[in-house]
Design an enzyme around this catalytic site. Structure first.
Site, PDB file in Angstrom:
ATOM      1  N   ASN A 257     -32.233  -3.546  -2.830  1.00 15.41           N
ATOM      2  CA  ASN A 257     -33.653  -3.355  -3.229  1.00 15.41           C
ATOM      3  C   ASN A 257     -33.973  -2.325  -4.037  1.00 15.41           C
ATOM      4  OD1 ASN A 257     -36.420  -4.132  -2.570  1.00 15.41           O
ATOM      5  ND2 ASN A 257     -36.555  -1.952  -1.588  1.00 15.41           N
ATOM      6  N   GLU A 258     -34.695  -2.265  -5.163  1.00 18.27           N
ATOM      7  CA  GLU A 258     -35.634  -1.391  -5.982  1.00 18.27           C
ATOM      8  C   GLU A 258     -34.566  -0.234  -6.221  1.00 18.27           C
ATOM      9  OE1 GLU A 258     -39.088  -0.198  -4.407  1.00 18.27           O
ATOM     10  OE2 GLU A 258     -39.989  -2.347  -4.464  1.00 18.27           O
ATOM     11  N   ILE A 259     -33.787  -0.372  -7.343  1.00 18.10           N
ATOM     12  CA  ILE A 259     -32.987   0.692  -7.952  1.00 18.10           C
ATOM     13  C   ILE A 259     -33.900   1.456  -8.638  1.00 18.10           C
ATOM     14  CG2 ILE A 259     -31.260   1.104  -9.676  1.00 18.10           C
ATOM     15  CD1 ILE A 259     -30.133  -0.424  -7.157  1.00 18.10           C
TER      16      ILE A 259
END
Length: 342
Positions: free
Chosen positions: A140-142
């Site tokens: 999730n969400e670099i």
């Protein structure tokens, strides 16, 4: 554009196996079979289930003997009510999108990367026989742009390991800047089948996150309507979320921030999808509970129409709590109308 079949209308189960404590009472009761039954009754075709590495690993950072206890429970409920499911690794050892989690080192330390690959290797083995029902979302969400190249390399390595055990399950990949649409433009072309590019959509951020205490620059008094003029959004964004975010309003050719703005942004994702011949999917979108019912419905009506016109599957953030809960008491007057827009 290719379709991500079976994942058109969904909702997140945030706060259950991620972004929460891991006490037994919470794990046993936060989401139950009745919740999955309710979501299916809304006409959804899938859920997205965020989970943290803490759920999977033992004290030695190896995949534990009962690693899949809660994931299995949710998968079985989804099978019963004919829902597909995306297993989203929301936090891994050494990285979290939330700086408050104090996870660091994943992109620099191969030992952390080895643990990440091991999590997905074992997960792939465990769910390889459910390819028609279970999809995998790598991480999730670099966050930062400096991670873009190394993330492509880590993802490619992990996909090879997954494919050795699970040749057919869908695999979702998101890009930098918290799964922004722009991040999709920096992802490598997939080298295998059943890859999906994943983005999140919380624009305009100054509206969907108004008065959010975790946004460092956000004023506790920020209030803005949706829709409103481009100039209003540009000024409010400068004051509350920064010049880089405000810049996009200067680049937009319209005068109102409304469905036309959403479509303008999402066409960037569509262009990537068509160029690289991959499906795209919006894994999170939603509005903070500090927004009034009528304003929230304005935004959901527009984004639903844009998703439908562009053929983009999605999962709303989120079913319960986490400041965005669809079934929370503050949305009781509109929940029946709201779920028709998912």
């Amino acid at each position: 554009m290719r379709e991500f079949a079976g994942y058109n209308h969904g909702v997140n189960l945030g706060g259950w196996l991620s972004q929460s404590g891991y006490e037994k009472e919470h794990l046993e009761n936060f989401i139950t079979e009745d919740d999955i039954k309710r979501i299916a009754g809304w006409g959804c075709d899938h859920v997205r289930l965020p989970f943290d590495f803490n759920i999977i690993l033992d004290d030695n950072n190896a995949v534990s003997a009962d690693a899949f206890k809660y994931l299995d429970r949710c998968v079985s409920w989804c099978e019963k009510y004919n829902l597909n499911i995306i297993l989203d690794l929301h936090k891994t050892l050494g990285f979290s999108f939330d700086k408050g989690e104090n996870e660091s080192g994943f992109f620099e330390d191969e030992k952390y990367q080895d643990v990440f690959v091991a999590i997905w290797r074992e997960t792939a083995k465990h769910y390889a026989d459910k390819a028609d029902r279970v999809a995998f979302e790598l991480l999730n969400e670099i966050t930062e742009k400096k991670y873009a190249i190394i993330w492509n390399n880590i993802a490619a390595r992990t996909i090879r390991e997954i494919r050795a055990a699970a040749p057919d399950n869908f695999i979702l990949i998101g890009g930098i800047y918290q799964n922004s649409i722009f991040g999709l433009t920096l992802l490598d072309k997939p080298c295998t089948n059943n890859i999906v590019f994943n983005f999140h959509y919380y624009d305009p951020l100054v509206f969907t996150h108004q008065r959010a205490p975790w946004v460092d620059t956000m004023s506790p008094d920020c209030k803005i309507d949706y829709p409103d003029t481009k100039e209003t959004y540009r000024q409010k964004s400068l004051e509350n979320v920064g010049a880089d975010i405000a810049q996009k309003f200067d680049n937009f050719g319209g005068e109102m921030i409304d469905a036309s703005f959403m479509k303008w942004e999402m066409l960037v994702a569509v262009e990537v999808a068509e160029k690289l011949d991959v499906p795209i999917y919006c894994g999170e979108y939603g509005v903070i509970d500090r927004v009034s019912d009528d304003q929230l419905m304005n935004w959901y009506t527009d984004i639903s129409s844009v998703f439908n016109k562009l053929g983009i599957g999605r999962a709303a953030w989120t079913y319960r709590e986490k400041d965005f809960g669809i079934v929370d008491p503050c949305r009781s007057k509109i929940v029946d109308k709201l779920v028709k827009l998912l």
